[in-house]
Design a protein around this motif. Sequence first.
Motif, PDB file in Angstrom:
ATOM      1  N   MET A   1       1.159  -1.403   0.195  1.00 37.32           N
ATOM      2  CA  MET A   1      -0.398  -0.280  -0.463  1.00 37.32           C
ATOM      3  C   MET A   1       0.913   1.430   0.146  1.00 37.32           C
ATOM      4  N   ASN A   2      -0.007   2.292  -0.300  1.00 34.83           N
ATOM      5  CA  ASN A   2       1.211   3.686  -0.614  1.00 34.83           C
ATOM      6  C   ASN A   2       0.993   4.915   0.180  1.00 34.83           C
ATOM      7  N   VAL A   3       1.315   4.781   1.442  1.00 29.33           N
ATOM      8  CA  VAL A   3       0.902   5.716   1.940  1.00 29.33           C
ATOM      9  C   VAL A   3       1.439   6.891   2.459  1.00 29.33           C
ATOM     10  N   LYS A   4       0.425   7.524   2.018  1.00 31.53           N
ATOM     11  CA  LYS A   4       0.854   9.004   2.113  1.00 31.53           C
ATOM     12  C   LYS A   4       2.106   9.930   3.231  1.00 31.53           C
ATOM     13  N   THR A   5       3.036  10.859   2.801  1.00 34.57           N
ATOM     14  CA  THR A   5       3.198  11.119   4.123  1.00 34.57           C
ATOM     15  C   THR A   5       3.576  12.116   4.693  1.00 34.57           C
ATOM     16  N   TYR A   6       3.564  12.586   5.495  1.00 35.94           N
ATOM     17  CA  TYR A   6       3.944  14.353   5.749  1.00 35.94           C
ATOM     18  C   TYR A   6       4.514  14.458   7.090  1.00 35.94           C
ATOM     19  N   LYS A   7       5.364  15.676   6.961  1.00 37.36           N
ATOM     20  CA  LYS A   7       6.226  15.704   8.143  1.00 37.36           C
ATOM     21  C   LYS A   7       5.454  16.444   8.963  1.00 37.36           C
ATOM     22  N   TYR A   8       4.438  17.319   9.058  1.00 36.15           N
ATOM     23  CA  TYR A   8       3.410  17.155   9.609  1.00 36.15           C
ATOM     24  C   TYR A   8       1.807  16.764  10.105  1.00 36.15           C
ATOM     25  N   ILE A   9       1.379  16.331  10.651  1.00 39.51           N
ATOM     26  CA  ILE A   9      -0.248  16.568  10.261  1.00 39.51           C
ATOM     27  C   ILE A   9      -0.638  16.920  11.355  1.00 39.51           C
ATOM     28  N   ILE A  10      -1.785  17.682  11.480  1.00 40.59           N
ATOM     29  CA  ILE A  10      -2.707  17.885  12.765  1.00 40.59           C
ATOM     30  C   ILE A  10      -4.075  17.853  12.324  1.00 40.59           C
ATOM     31  N   ILE A  11      -4.053  16.801  13.803  1.00 41.67           N
ATOM     32  CA  ILE A  11      -5.771  16.195  14.242  1.00 41.67           C
ATOM     33  C   ILE A  11      -6.406  17.541  14.349  1.00 41.67           C
ATOM     34  N   GLY A  12      -7.424  18.244  13.942  1.00 46.09           N
ATOM     35  CA  GLY A  12      -8.294  19.805  14.458  1.00 46.09           C
ATOM     36  C   GLY A  12      -7.816  20.790  13.572  1.00 46.09           C
ATOM     37  N   ASN A  13      -8.618  21.459  13.301  1.00 46.25           N
ATOM     38  CA  ASN A  13      -8.682  22.587  12.482  1.00 46.25           C
ATOM     39  C   ASN A  13      -9.165  23.530  12.996  1.00 46.25           C
ATOM     40  N   SER A  14      -8.857  23.916  14.643  1.00 47.81           N
ATOM     41  CA  SER A  14      -9.957  24.781  14.800  1.00 47.81           C
ATOM     42  C   SER A  14      -8.595  25.782  15.845  1.00 47.81           C
ATOM     43  N   ALA A  15      -8.409  26.536  16.537  1.00 47.84           N
ATOM     44  CA  ALA A  15      -7.792  27.677  17.466  1.00 47.84           C
ATOM     45  C   ALA A  15      -6.450  27.149  17.432  1.00 47.84           C
ATOM     46  N   ALA A  16      -6.208  25.638  18.122  1.00 42.02           N
ATOM     47  CA  ALA A  16      -5.130  25.163  18.817  1.00 42.02           C
ATOM     48  C   ALA A  16      -4.674  24.635  17.100  1.00 42.02           C
ATOM     49  N   GLY A  17      -5.084  23.809  16.175  1.00 40.57           N
ATOM     50  CA  GLY A  17      -5.057  23.577  15.199  1.00 40.57           C
ATOM     51  C   GLY A  17      -4.131  24.409  14.642  1.00 40.57           C
ATOM     52  N   ILE A  18      -4.564  25.787  14.366  1.00 40.53           N
ATOM     53  CA  ILE A  18      -4.395  27.379  13.427  1.00 40.53           C
ATOM     54  C   ILE A  18      -3.172  27.607  13.900  1.00 40.53           C
ATOM     55  N   GLY A  19      -3.136  27.281  15.339  1.00 41.86           N
ATOM     56  CA  GLY A  19      -1.760  28.250  15.862  1.00 41.86           C
ATOM     57  C   GLY A  19      -0.821  27.262  15.826  1.00 41.86           C
ATOM     58  N   THR A  20      -0.994  25.702  15.067  1.00 40.33           N
ATOM     59  CA  THR A  20       0.089  24.892  15.390  1.00 40.33           C
ATOM     60  C   THR A  20       1.077  25.412  13.420  1.00 40.33           C
ATOM     61  N   VAL A  21      -0.280  25.742  12.429  1.00 44.10           N
ATOM     62  CA  VAL A  21       0.089  25.720  11.474  1.00 44.10           C
ATOM     63  C   VAL A  21       1.023  26.707  11.827  1.00 44.10           C
ATOM     64  N   GLU A  22       0.834  27.847  12.294  1.00 41.02           N
ATOM     65  CA  GLU A  22       0.725  29.481  12.148  1.00 41.02           C
ATOM     66  C   GLU A  22       2.461  29.609  12.526  1.00 41.02           C
ATOM     67  N   GLY A  23       2.753  28.507  13.720  1.00 41.38           N
ATOM     68  CA  GLY A  23       4.191  28.051  14.754  1.00 41.38           C
ATOM     69  C   GLY A  23       4.653  27.594  13.417  1.00 41.38           C
ATOM     70  N   ILE A  24       4.267  26.064  13.653  1.00 41.92           N
ATOM     71  CA  ILE A  24       5.510  25.814  12.438  1.00 41.92           C
ATOM     72  C   ILE A  24       6.165  26.533  10.905  1.00 41.92           C
ATOM     73  N   ARG A  25       5.311  27.597  10.473  1.00 48.14           N
ATOM     74  CA  ARG A  25       5.506  28.193   9.415  1.00 48.14           C
ATOM     75  C   ARG A  25       6.615  28.883   9.911  1.00 48.14           C
ATOM     76  N   ARG A  26       6.376  29.565  10.741  1.00 45.10           N
ATOM     77  CA  ARG A  26       7.283  30.715  11.347  1.00 45.10           C
ATOM     78  C   ARG A  26       8.565  29.875  11.172  1.00 45.10           C
ATOM     79  N   ILE A  27       9.089  29.160  11.150  1.00 39.76           N
ATOM     80  CA  ILE A  27      10.194  28.278  11.284  1.00 39.76           C
ATOM     81  C   ILE A  27      10.492  27.476  10.333  1.00 39.76           C
ATOM     82  N   ASP A  28       9.737  26.619   9.696  1.00 43.57           N
ATOM     83  CA  ASP A  28      10.000  25.657   8.662  1.00 43.57           C
ATOM     84  C   ASP A  28       8.791  25.763   7.418  1.00 43.57           C
ATOM     85  N   GLY A  29       9.197  26.762   5.906  1.00 48.18           N
ATOM     86  CA  GLY A  29       8.347  27.627   5.489  1.00 48.18           C
ATOM     87  C   GLY A  29       8.138  26.332   4.454  1.00 48.18           C
ATOM     88  N   VAL A  30       8.781  24.897   4.936  1.00 48.91           N
ATOM     89  CA  VAL A  30       8.019  24.266   3.134  1.00 48.91           C
ATOM     90  C   VAL A  30       7.690  22.346   3.571  1.00 48.91           C
TER      91      VAL A  30
END
Lengths: 142, 421
Positions: B1-30
Amino acid sequence: MKKVYVNEKWCLACHLCEYYCAFAATGSDLMYKVLKNAVINPRIRVEEKGNISFAVSCRHCEVPLCVKGCISGALSEKDGVISIDKSKCVGCYTCVLSCPYGAIMPSDSGVMQKCELCLSTKEGEPQCAAHCPNGAIVYEER
Amino acid sequence: MNVKTYKYIIIGNSAAGIGTVEGIRRIDGVGSIAVISSEPYHTYSRPLISYLLEGKTDTERMKYRPDGFYEANGCDTYLGVSVSSIEAGPHTVTLESGDVLKYSKLMVSTGSEPFVPPFKGLESVPEKFSFMTLDDALRLRNAIDRTAQPKVLIIGAGLIGLKCCEGIYNTVTDKKGSITVVDLSPKVLSSILNDDAAAIVKSSIESKGVTFHLGQTVSEFDGKRAVLSDGSELSFDILVLAVGVKPRISLVKDAGGETERGIITDKYQKTSLEDVYAAGDCVQSFDISCGKSRILAILPGAYRQGEAAGLTMAGCAYAYDCAIPMNAIGFFGLHMITAGSYEGDVYTESDGGSYKALYYKDNLLKGYIMIGNVARAGIYTSLIREKIPLDSVDFGMLCKEPALMAFSQKYRAEKLGGVVI
Ligand SMILES: Cc1cc2nc3c(=O)[nH]c(=O)nc-3n(C[C@H](O)[C@H](O)[C@H](O)COP(=O)(O)OP(=O)(O)OC[C@H]3O[C@@H](n4cnc5c(N)ncnc54)[C@H](O)[C@@H]3O)c2cc1C
């Protein structure tokens, strides 16, 4: 980034900054026309007691607690400037709870207002600083 | 089976999840990011669901981040998709469809879910709702719209129950219906108000025509009828259950991670599972105002924890270590702001419609309650959060009103004058 800085040594509590702040938002050309007899609700406020006085407005903090805490996504930071999208604000006051300087307050319509450095006005820079007669408020890079 | 791979997976798309995206992108743009949420919507502001019913916002304006947020931050989204399990060893999550995604770092920001105690006869109630999600709000609005003279019964006089009450008030009143609120606690908003403050808020809401039965629970439901613990009976058309919320911990718990009431993390939001982080309503936070680990369940805290975790996950360890309970909330134009813990000595003041209580101990402000006049409350919050010694400020002046005048000239020079000391 250029910011508004206050030096209380030179502040006379003349409150001109409050008038220029209220005036800047109106887009009018003559202050008396729009502010005569008006109760102003400026985004900069002078605190005074005895012979001490100073003006307080948004510090455009590097860690903006108002933006991080905003429950509606109305407050945002871009290039170091913190601004509010009034159409998204519901007036919950979480930013009032968060701001360590007491520099955000309700506008006359109930949603919040704050100093946005007059960047979207025709003058394009803070009018409190531009018109402070004593240099107690300056707008500069530090 | 071909398993899709991500560097970061975030479960939840609300305040904490969005905070995580913004935190990650301050350091890691790619680094690749996947955001997964059971709710099928673009990220929205959960607390705004009552304002939506009230007509103060709409589904466009209540978006927590603008359209284009995911594209701008390079996120793949899986919306309307639930995660059924985490496999911490192989670093994978399994979706309800059976698909498997692989992560290097995982964020669990699953929030909270309604807590519904076992009420006798609850299954016989035809129209019952929670008030936690956009879908809950839309379904509740629909039920009210289709009911003539809707009699709404809300169980729970906490933040969510009373916000719901405010949200539906105009519609219910226009339709000549009624709202009744029942709570086991003898006071409203018992988690954030003292007795005096709660009495003020209760009578203000009562003056709008809302009926309270406090210190009561429902001993039995029978269709559209509720029997209260004192034996009295209420009839209703629509039931809203807002008794409380509980952290959604099962994904981490079932994967073998440490949990108590909430998910346990270190100060960087890392759970006991390798490369698994957690933030927001689903975790226990360390409350610096009382020195205890507890569930805080507030949006600003959720965002900050998510952001701290994101920075850490991207390689720049950052701790959000000044969490305190804090709430700004209003009902029918009466605003209140509360923060911290109510312990120690108290200074109180009430005047007309306004009320204030400041709690202090060991030379520190520990907590406060303000109702009515809440101007500049954040100055008090900063005293708690930054643990500013009260003998370094003019506390007598501060009791009267929050002002920077009460701080030292040095503090002001630093904060307002940009003078580096
Ligand atoms: C009516 C109401 C009013 C509120 N008012 C305020 C207020 O005024 N101020 C304040 O500070 N806070 C308020 N809150 C609380 C605030 O909404 C929460 O603290 C905040 O939303 C927490 O954010 P979070 O990201 O931790 O979790 P949540 O917002 O709960 O989001 C979690 C998300 O994860 C998803 N999820 C869960 N499990 C899975 C899974 N297995 N797979 C995929 N997705 C999953 C959920 O569907 C949800 O979308 C209010 C809450 C409500 C309901």
